[in-house]
Design an enzyme around this catalytic site. Structure first.
Site, mmCIF file in Angstrom:
data_model
loop_
_atom_site.group_PDB
_atom_site.id
_atom_site.type_symbol
_atom_site.label_atom_id
_atom_site.label_comp_id
_atom_site.label_asym_id
_atom_site.label_seq_id
_atom_site.Cartn_x
_atom_site.Cartn_y
_atom_site.Cartn_z
ATOM 1 N N LYS A 45 -15.604 -31.332 6.122
ATOM 2 C CA LYS A 45 -15.454 -30.929 4.728
ATOM 3 C C LYS A 45 -16.159 -31.890 3.789
ATOM 4 C CE LYS A 45 -10.789 -30.811 4.914
ATOM 5 N NZ LYS A 45 -10.100 -30.550 6.159
ATOM 6 N N LYS A 51 -13.337 -44.224 10.065
ATOM 7 C CA LYS A 51 -13.203 -44.176 8.604
ATOM 8 C C LYS A 51 -13.077 -45.564 7.995
ATOM 9 C CE LYS A 51 -11.588 -39.509 8.127
ATOM 10 N NZ LYS A 51 -10.483 -38.596 7.999
ATOM 11 N N LYS A 87 -20.183 -34.164 13.741
ATOM 12 C CA LYS A 87 -19.225 -33.071 13.496
ATOM 13 C C LYS A 87 -19.460 -32.444 12.122
ATOM 14 C CE LYS A 87 -15.169 -34.230 11.994
ATOM 15 N NZ LYS A 87 -13.832 -34.790 11.820
HETATM 16 P P1 TYM Z 1 -8.685 -31.572 9.022
HETATM 17 O O1 TYM Z 1 -8.175 -31.141 7.690
HETATM 18 O O2 TYM Z 1 -9.772 -32.603 9.056
HETATM 19 O O3 TYM Z 1 -9.198 -30.328 9.821
HETATM 20 C C1 TYM Z 1 -8.403 -29.149 9.921
HETATM 21 C C2 TYM Z 1 -8.568 -28.550 11.312
HETATM 22 O O4 TYM Z 1 -9.942 -28.207 11.539
HETATM 23 C C3 TYM Z 1 -10.399 -28.812 12.748
HETATM 24 N N1 TYM Z 1 -11.826 -29.148 12.578
HETATM 25 C C4 TYM Z 1 -12.814 -28.737 13.384
HETATM 26 N N2 TYM Z 1 -12.798 -27.959 14.491
HETATM 27 C C5 TYM Z 1 -13.987 -27.696 15.077
HETATM 28 N N3 TYM Z 1 -15.191 -28.175 14.620
HETATM 29 C C6 TYM Z 1 -15.231 -28.958 13.516
HETATM 30 N N4 TYM Z 1 -16.391 -29.401 13.057
HETATM 31 C C7 TYM Z 1 -14.011 -29.262 12.852
HETATM 32 N N5 TYM Z 1 -13.705 -29.999 11.740
HETATM 33 C C8 TYM Z 1 -12.358 -29.915 11.599
HETATM 34 C C9 TYM Z 1 -9.539 -30.052 12.917
HETATM 35 O O5 TYM Z 1 -9.518 -30.485 14.252
HETATM 36 C C10 TYM Z 1 -8.191 -29.547 12.421
HETATM 37 O O6 TYM Z 1 -7.513 -28.848 13.449
HETATM 38 N N6 TYM Z 1 -4.965 -34.614 10.390
HETATM 39 C C11 TYM Z 1 -5.422 -33.234 10.305
HETATM 40 C C12 TYM Z 1 -4.549 -32.373 9.442
HETATM 41 C C13 TYM Z 1 -3.130 -32.368 9.855
HETATM 42 C C14 TYM Z 1 -2.560 -31.744 10.995
HETATM 43 C C15 TYM Z 1 -1.177 -32.008 10.931
HETATM 44 C C16 TYM Z 1 -3.109 -30.976 12.044
HETATM 45 C C17 TYM Z 1 -2.121 -32.968 9.166
HETATM 46 N N7 TYM Z 1 -0.949 -32.765 9.817
HETATM 47 C C18 TYM Z 1 -0.314 -31.543 11.927
HETATM 48 C C19 TYM Z 1 -2.232 -30.508 13.020
HETATM 49 C C20 TYM Z 1 -0.864 -30.797 12.963
HETATM 50 C C21 TYM Z 1 -6.814 -33.206 9.729
HETATM 51 O O7 TYM Z 1 -7.239 -34.121 9.084
HETATM 52 O O8 TYM Z 1 -7.467 -32.029 9.934
#
Ligand code: TYM
Length: 329
Positions: free
Chosen positions: A197, A113, A194
């Site tokens: 969003k 990023k 990947k």
């Molecule tokens: P975030 O918001 O980017 O994504 C949320 C969850 O979705 C999963 N994910 C995917 N899994 C499979 N294929 C994909 N293409 C894909 N894109 C996203 C992510 O792995 C995630 O589990 N930092 C985290 C949010 C967070 C968090 C936490 C997660 C904040 N605090 C504490 C777990 C525990 C994030 O940016 O996820």
């Protein structure tokens, strides 16, 4: 004995199918087990680590909470907004004092990023400490996440262990739970990247709230190849493999099984469209019902906050005391 499960999702955009298959559905599967105790947060503070629009963030935060409920998250599960529980930021600072600059700069997501940008928010670097705080605040044992969060989770585990070793047993050391097949769903237009969003222009991203025509059009334009025989080989045929993974995940089969009986990418796309539309329709319907009554969603979020806040505050107090903060006056 119940198993504490926690996960977070950041409202930088609408939930997409990668989020659903990588984290939301595994979370719902875990939540269906009466032996688990679930907490989920909409990680709005994490959305501040990149340029953002305040009004849009507010709208997306509510949309994400509503979508999670529409996916079947029980309103009785503790769903809350991260910024409503102040102990997360407090604990994050204490964990920053346990982590090193080198650890943070080694994070792949930070490198990706920050690459090419000459104005990187400091919070983007310290982000994993906040994520560790989210998890450790609740004595979490299991964290359902997709593959891209695994490194952050490993850091969380390392920080918890280090803190416990240096200051005495304070945190439960969590473990990640990553679904074997769908841990990294790929973008339909760029099947080596990947699905995200905020990825690409959205043309290769299936959002949970896409209407059937939009979803069908995205699947139709998915990158595949002209080979009539279909095999699951992510290295040489990433587009077909990604659609097969998606189809398998939505129909309860492996990617290879999902291809049995199909010939040519047209047939594969038709099957994927049917499965995707079938999976998204009930979510869209429930979303429309829930969105018509935002006060009810707010009620769920307030109840979630009220249940989560004392747990997080107690953990933060434990960490403060362990580190020698006097807390008087
Ligand atoms: P975030 O918001 O980017 O994504 C949320 C969850 O979705 C999963 N994910 C995917 N899994 C499979 N294929 C994909 N293409 C894909 N894109 C996203 C992510 O792995 C995630 O589990 N930092 C985290 C949010 C967070 C968090 C936490 C997660 C904040 N605090 C504490 C777990 C525990 C994030 O940016 O996820």
């Amino acid at each position: 004995m119940t198993t504490r499960v926690f996960t977070g999702l950041k409202p930088t955009g609408s939930l997409q199918l990668g989020n659903y298959l990588g984290a939301v559905r595994p979370l719902l599967d875990l939540a269906a087990d009466p032996g688990t105790d679930v907490l989920v947060c909409v990680a709005d503070l994490h959305a501040l680590t990149v340029d953002h629009d305040p009004a849009l963030l507010r709208a997306r935060t509510r949309e994400m909470a509503t979508t999670l409920l529409a996916c079947g998250l029980d309103p009785g599960a503790r769903l809350f907004v991260q910024s409503a529980v102040p102990a997360h930021t407090e604990l994050s600072y204490l964990l920053e004092c346990t982590a090193t600059h080198g650890e943070m700069t080694r994070m792949v997501q930070f490198k990706e990023k920050a690459a090419g940008s000459d104005s990187v928010r400091l919070s983007l670097l310290t982000y994993p400490a906040l994520m560790a705080a989210d998890i450790l605040a609740y004595d979490t044992e299991v964290v359902p996440v997709g593959e891209d969060q695994r490194q952050h989770l490993e850091l969380t585990t390392a920080l918890a262990r280090r803190f416990n070793a240096r200051y005495g047993e304070t945190f439960v050391v969590p473990r990640g739970s990553t679904p074997p097949a769908t841990a990294r769903l790929k973008d339909l237009r760029d099947p080596r990247a990947k699905m995200g969003k905020t990825g690409s222009d959205g043309a290769g991203v299936l959002f949970l709230l896409d209407d059937p025509d939009t979803a069908a059009a995205k699947v139709r334009r998915a990158v595949t190849d002209a080979e009539p025989s279909l095999i699951h080989d992510p290295a040489t045929r990433p587009g077909v493999a990604n659609l097969a993974t998606l189809l398998g995940a939505l129909t309860g089969r492996s990617a290879a099984e999902a291809l049995v009986g199909l010939r040519g990418s047209g047939a594969l796309k038709a099957a994927v469209t049917e499965a995707v539309v079938g999976a998204l329709e009930p979510v869209r319907r429930r979303y429309a019902d829930l969105a018509a009554d935002p006060a009810e969603v707010d009620r769920v979020l307030r109840a979630g906050r009220d249940a989560a806040a004392p747990v997080a505050a107690a953990t933060a107090a434990r960490a403060r005391a362990a580190m020698g903060l006097l807390g008087v006056g």
